[in-house]
Motif scaffolding. Structure first.
Motif, PDB file in Angstrom:
ATOM      1  N   ASN A 278       0.853  -1.184   0.000  1.00  7.81           N
ATOM      2  CA  ASN A 278       0.000   0.000   0.000  1.00  7.81           C
ATOM      3  C   ASN A 278       0.892   1.238   0.000  1.00  7.81           C
ATOM      4  N   VAL A 279       0.311   2.412  -0.066  1.00  6.87           N
ATOM      5  CA  VAL A 279       1.100   3.645  -0.178  1.00  6.87           C
ATOM      6  C   VAL A 279       1.886   3.976   1.082  1.00  6.87           C
ATOM      7  N   PHE A 280       1.603   3.302   2.197  1.00  4.43           N
ATOM      8  CA  PHE A 280       2.322   3.576   3.438  1.00  4.43           C
ATOM      9  C   PHE A 280       3.453   2.587   3.696  1.00  4.43           C
ATOM     10  N   SER A 281       3.705   1.676   2.760  1.00  2.00           N
ATOM     11  CA  SER A 281       4.718   0.646   2.984  1.00  2.00           C
ATOM     12  C   SER A 281       6.018   0.900   2.223  1.00  2.00           C
ATOM     13  N   GLY A 282       6.324   2.152   1.924  1.00  2.00           N
ATOM     14  CA  GLY A 282       7.580   2.491   1.280  1.00  2.00           C
ATOM     15  C   GLY A 282       7.380   3.186  -0.046  1.00  2.00           C
ATOM     16  N   PRO A 283       8.466   3.693  -0.624  1.00  2.00           N
ATOM     17  CA  PRO A 283       8.385   4.380  -1.921  1.00  2.00           C
ATOM     18  C   PRO A 283       7.913   3.432  -3.026  1.00  2.00           C
ATOM     19  N   PRO A 284       7.342   3.988  -4.080  1.00  5.05           N
ATOM     20  CA  PRO A 284       6.761   3.161  -5.140  1.00  5.05           C
ATOM     21  C   PRO A 284       7.730   2.828  -6.259  1.00  5.05           C
ATOM     22  N   HIS A 285       7.273   1.975  -7.128  1.00  7.48           N
ATOM     23  CA  HIS A 285       7.826   1.829  -8.466  1.00  7.48           C
ATOM     24  C   HIS A 285       7.006   2.751  -9.356  1.00  7.48           C
ATOM     25  N   ALA A 286       7.629   3.286 -10.386  1.00  7.32           N
ATOM     26  CA  ALA A 286       6.920   4.114 -11.362  1.00  7.32           C
ATOM     27  C   ALA A 286       7.523   3.843 -12.731  1.00  7.32           C
ATOM     28  N   LEU A 287       6.752   4.131 -13.756  1.00  9.33           N
ATOM     29  CA  LEU A 287       7.226   3.939 -15.115  1.00  9.33           C
ATOM     30  C   LEU A 287       6.956   5.209 -15.906  1.00  9.33           C
ATOM     31  N   TYR A 288       8.021   5.750 -16.495  1.00  7.82           N
ATOM     32  CA  TYR A 288       7.890   6.903 -17.389  1.00  7.82           C
ATOM     33  C   TYR A 288       7.906   6.382 -18.823  1.00  7.82           C
ATOM     34  N   LEU A 289       6.919   6.831 -19.626  1.00  3.79           N
ATOM     35  CA  LEU A 289       6.846   6.446 -21.034  1.00  3.79           C
ATOM     36  C   LEU A 289       6.775   7.694 -21.896  1.00  3.79           C
ATOM     37  N   PRO A 290       7.530   7.724 -22.983  1.00  7.16           N
ATOM     38  CA  PRO A 290       7.579   8.913 -23.828  1.00  7.16           C
ATOM     39  C   PRO A 290       6.364   9.054 -24.737  1.00  7.16           C
ATOM     40  N   CYS A 291       6.313  10.190 -25.371  1.00  3.59           N
ATOM     41  CA  CYS A 291       5.307  10.500 -26.376  1.00  3.59           C
ATOM     42  C   CYS A 291       5.260   9.376 -27.409  1.00  3.59           C
ATOM     43  N   GLY A 292       4.065   8.990 -27.820  1.00  2.19           N
ATOM     44  CA  GLY A 292       3.918   7.946 -28.824  1.00  2.19           C
ATOM     45  C   GLY A 292       3.841   6.545 -28.243  1.00  2.19           C
ATOM     46  N   SER A 293       3.799   6.439 -26.916  1.00  2.00           N
ATOM     47  CA  SER A 293       3.753   5.121 -26.285  1.00  2.00           C
ATOM     48  C   SER A 293       2.367   4.507 -26.376  1.00  2.00           C
ATOM     49  N   LYS A 294       2.369   3.208 -26.577  1.00  2.00           N
ATOM     50  CA  LYS A 294       1.169   2.397 -26.511  1.00  2.00           C
ATOM     51  C   LYS A 294       1.450   1.343 -25.453  1.00  2.00           C
ATOM     52  N   LEU A 295       0.563   1.203 -24.480  1.00  2.00           N
ATOM     53  CA  LEU A 295       0.837   0.258 -23.405  1.00  2.00           C
ATOM     54  C   LEU A 295      -0.315  -0.714 -23.219  1.00  2.00           C
ATOM     55  N   ARG A 296       0.075  -1.867 -22.694  1.00  3.91           N
ATOM     56  CA  ARG A 296      -0.880  -2.898 -22.309  1.00  3.91           C
ATOM     57  C   ARG A 296      -0.438  -3.403 -20.944  1.00  3.91           C
ATOM     58  N   MET A 297      -1.259  -3.175 -19.946  1.00 12.29           N
ATOM     59  CA  MET A 297      -0.944  -3.571 -18.584  1.00 12.29           C
ATOM     60  C   MET A 297      -1.719  -4.832 -18.243  1.00 12.29           C
ATOM     61  N   THR A 298      -1.023  -5.805 -17.645  1.00 13.74           N
ATOM     62  CA  THR A 298      -1.647  -7.032 -17.171  1.00 13.74           C
ATOM     63  C   THR A 298      -1.356  -7.144 -15.688  1.00 13.74           C
ATOM     64  N   THR A 299      -2.387  -7.329 -14.888  1.00 10.44           N
ATOM     65  CA  THR A 299      -2.193  -7.406 -13.441  1.00 10.44           C
ATOM     66  C   THR A 299      -1.900  -8.840 -13.028  1.00 10.44           C
ATOM     67  N   GLN A 300      -0.992  -8.976 -12.080  1.00  9.81           N
ATOM     68  CA  GLN A 300      -0.671 -10.293 -11.529  1.00  9.81           C
ATOM     69  C   GLN A 300      -1.458 -10.541 -10.248  1.00  9.81           C
ATOM     70  N   GLU A 301      -1.921  -9.461  -9.662  1.00  8.27           N
ATOM     71  CA  GLU A 301      -2.728  -9.497  -8.442  1.00  8.27           C
ATOM     72  C   GLU A 301      -3.547  -8.215  -8.446  1.00  8.27           C
TER      73      GLU A 301
ATOM     74  N   TYR B  60       3.557  12.717   2.242  1.00  6.05           N
ATOM     75  CA  TYR B  60       2.934  12.132   3.416  1.00  6.05           C
ATOM     76  C   TYR B  60       2.926  13.191   4.515  1.00  6.05           C
ATOM     77  N   THR B  61       1.754  13.561   4.959  1.00  5.32           N
ATOM     78  CA  THR B  61       1.611  14.569   5.999  1.00  5.32           C
ATOM     79  C   THR B  61       1.003  13.911   7.230  1.00  5.32           C
ATOM     80  N   PRO B  62       1.732  13.878   8.368  1.00  2.00           N
ATOM     81  CA  PRO B  62       1.177  13.252   9.574  1.00  2.00           C
ATOM     82  C   PRO B  62      -0.107  13.946  10.021  1.00  2.00           C
ATOM     83  N   SER B  63      -0.969  13.187  10.633  1.00  3.12           N
ATOM     84  CA  SER B  63      -2.237  13.718  11.141  1.00  3.12           C
ATOM     85  C   SER B  63      -1.984  14.934  12.034  1.00  3.12           C
ATOM     86  N   GLY B  64      -2.742  15.991  11.804  1.00  2.00           N
ATOM     87  CA  GLY B  64      -2.609  17.206  12.601  1.00  2.00           C
ATOM     88  C   GLY B  64      -1.556  18.168  12.091  1.00  2.00           C
TER      89      GLY B  64
END
Length: 189
Positions: A81-104, A162-166
């Motif tokens: 989840n978003v609180f369990s560490g930094p993410p992975h991200a993917l940058y794709l340039p102009c002209g990209s066509k993508l197909r995402m398949t989820t494993q979970e 991430y901003t702590p409560s309060g």
């Protein structure tokens, strides 16, 4: 666009597409360029996307998925989840066509913006992300710079805050200047 209490909050689940958690378009937000969505997919779902003339950033919020593009194939994600560490991200340039398949089951944010420039596709891993603590006391927040200024792209800058409560997310309260010129040609802001 004049912001009011009625248009500042964009409630979730306003799309007819059940996978879309939230969607912000330039027209709805009063922006010039950037479009943004958060999507939730179940295991085995496939999502295809090819915004014409736009660079794209996909940030894994939770789960794992594979992204196959005309620039390569990447395994993206891995955090619970978003609180369990930094993410992975993917940058794709102009002209990209993508197909995402989820494993979970997964959740991800996607942003795209028109550009005329092309930069190389790039997977951003948690090890690549600069984590910075800013402020102090009740104005403390953590900034995860996913696609920071200076990243090899045209218009995208992507961070998680991430901003702590309060706490304030930023202090003192401020706004970012825009270029405004008065009727007499003098710079106002």
């Amino acid at each position: 666009m004049q912001y009011t209490t009625h248009n500042l909050l964009i409630p979730p689940r306003q799309s007819a597409n059940s996978q879309v958690v939230t969607q912000v378009t330039p027209e709805r937000a009063g922006w010039d360029y950037i479009s943004f969505e958060v999507r939730q997919l179940t295991a085995g779902d496939i999502w295809s996307f090819a915004p014409d003339g736009c660079e794209i950033a996909i940030v894994a919020l939770a789960g794992i998925f594979e992204v196959e593009t005309n620039h390569g194939t990447w395994q993206v994600g891995g955090r619970a989840n978003v609180f369990s560490g930094p993410p992975h991200a993917l940058y794709l340039p102009c002209g990209s066509k993508l197909r995402m398949t989820t494993q979970e089951a997964c959740e991800f944010a996607v942003a795209w913006v028109p550009t005329r420039h092309e930069y190389p596709a790039r997977l951003v891993t948690p090890a690549d992300i600069a984590v910075e603590i800013r402020g102090g006391d009740n104005a403390t927040r953590q900034i995860n710079s996913i696609i920071p200024p200076g990243f090899a792209c045209d218009r995208l800058v992507i961070v998680e805050v991430y901003t702590p409560s309060g706490s304030w997310s930023s202090y003192p309260p401020h706004k970012h200047d825009v270029h405004k010129v008065g009727a007499d040609g003098q710079l106002i802001e």
